[in-house]
Design a protein around this motif. Structure first.
Motif, PDB file in Angstrom:
ATOM      1  N   ALA A  34       0.715  -1.385   0.372  1.00  0.00           N
ATOM      2  CA  ALA A  34      -0.296   0.105  -0.070  1.00  0.00           C
ATOM      3  C   ALA A  34       0.880   1.096   0.171  1.00  0.00           C
ATOM      4  O   ALA A  34       0.459   2.401  -0.806  1.00  0.00           O
ATOM      5  N   SER A  35       2.021   1.165   0.634  1.00  0.00           N
ATOM      6  CA  SER A  35       2.744   2.347   0.643  1.00  0.00           C
ATOM      7  C   SER A  35       3.290   2.494  -0.774  1.00  0.00           C
ATOM      8  O   SER A  35       3.331   2.899  -0.933  1.00  0.00           O
ATOM      9  N   SER A  36       4.071   1.776  -1.370  1.00  0.00           N
ATOM     10  CA  SER A  36       4.374   1.777  -2.669  1.00  0.00           C
ATOM     11  C   SER A  36       3.403   2.297  -3.229  1.00  0.00           C
ATOM     12  O   SER A  36       4.089   3.167  -4.585  1.00  0.00           O
ATOM     13  N   ARG A  37       2.072   1.911  -3.407  1.00  0.00           N
ATOM     14  CA  ARG A  37       0.697   2.086  -4.842  1.00  0.00           C
ATOM     15  C   ARG A  37       0.982   3.784  -4.329  1.00  0.00           C
ATOM     16  O   ARG A  37       0.513   4.655  -5.228  1.00  0.00           O
ATOM     17  N   ALA A  38       1.100   3.874  -2.954  1.00  0.00           N
ATOM     18  CA  ALA A  38       0.537   5.457  -2.404  1.00  0.00           C
ATOM     19  C   ALA A  38       1.647   5.951  -2.738  1.00  0.00           C
ATOM     20  O   ALA A  38       1.752   7.745  -3.560  1.00  0.00           O
ATOM     21  N   ARG A  39       3.126   5.713  -3.130  1.00  0.00           N
ATOM     22  CA  ARG A  39       4.487   6.097  -3.459  1.00  0.00           C
ATOM     23  C   ARG A  39       4.283   6.823  -5.300  1.00  0.00           C
ATOM     24  O   ARG A  39       4.314   7.598  -5.634  1.00  0.00           O
ATOM     25  N   ARG A  40       3.467   5.501  -5.375  1.00  0.00           N
ATOM     26  CA  ARG A  40       3.677   5.717  -7.416  1.00  0.00           C
ATOM     27  C   ARG A  40       2.423   6.647  -7.907  1.00  0.00           C
ATOM     28  O   ARG A  40       2.689   7.558  -8.618  1.00  0.00           O
TER      29      ARG A  40
END
Length: 164
Positions: A31-37
Motif C-alpha cells: 500500500a505504501s508503494s502504491r501511494a508512492r507511485r
C-alpha cells in the motif's frame, strides 16, 4: 578453534548453506508503494485543479486581476494564448461554448491534459510505467505550425470568431 570461529569459518566455505529467502512483502508495504507511485500524478492533478479553481474564482473578464498579454499590449496582435484565462474561467464554470469562443486551442489542451492525467493515474495505480510525453521533432513542428496558423487566422477578419 572455538565453536564460534568454526561457524564463521564454515560460512566462508563454498559448502555453506545460503541464507533463507526473505518472506514476501507485507500488505502495508504494498500500500505504501502504491501511494508512492500515485503521489506525483495526484499532486500534479491537485496543482492543476487548484490553478483552475483560482482562475474560476477570480474572473479574468474584470480588469486588474491579471496582467495583459505583452504581445497584445505592444502590437495589438493576439497570440495563441490570448484569451486562455477567460477560456479557463468559462471551462471551470462548465460553459464550453464560451471557453471555445475565448480560446479554442486552450480547450483542446485542457482535454489533452485530462487524458494524459487519466492515463498517468491508471498506470501508476496498476504499477505500470509512467507515460512519456516524448514526441518526435516533426510533431512538435506540427503543433507549432497549428499554433501559428491559429494565431494568424484569429487576427484576420475572416477568423474573428476565434478572437477572444
Amino acid at each position: 578453534m572455538s565453536g564460534e570461529n568454526q561457524l564463521v569459518d564454515a560460512s566462508r566455505t563454498s559448502d555453506a548453506v545460503p541464507p533463507p529467502a526473505s518472506a514476501p512483502p507485507a500488505a502495508p508495504a504494498a500500500a505504501s508503494s502504491r501511494a508512492r507511485r500515485l503521489a506525483t500524478p495526484a499532486l500534479t492533478l491537485a496543482a492543476a485543479a487548484a490553478a483552475l479553481a483560482y482562475v474560476g474564482t477570480v474572473d479574468p473578464n474584470e480588469p486588474g486581476h491579471y496582467p495583459v498579454c505583452p504581445l497584445f499590449r505592444l502590437t495589438g496582435i493576439l497570440c495563441p494564448g490570448c484569451g486562455g484565462l477567460r477560456s479557463a474561467h468559462a471551462f471551470a464554470h462548465g460553459d464550453l461554448a464560451a471557453a471555445f469562443g475565448a480560446n479554442a486551442m486552450a480547450v483542446v489542451g485542457y482535454f489533452v491534459f485530462a487524458g494524459f492525467m487519466i492515463l498517468w493515474l491508471v498506470r501508476a495505480g496498476r504499477g505500470g510505467p509512467s507515460p512519456r510525453f516524448a514526441l518526435r521533432p516533426l510533431y512538435w513542428w506540427g503543433i507549432g505550425a497549428v499554433a501559428l496558423v491559429f494565431s494568424v487566422v484569429r487576427n484576420l477578419p475572416l477568423g474573428s470568431a476565434l478572437a477572444p
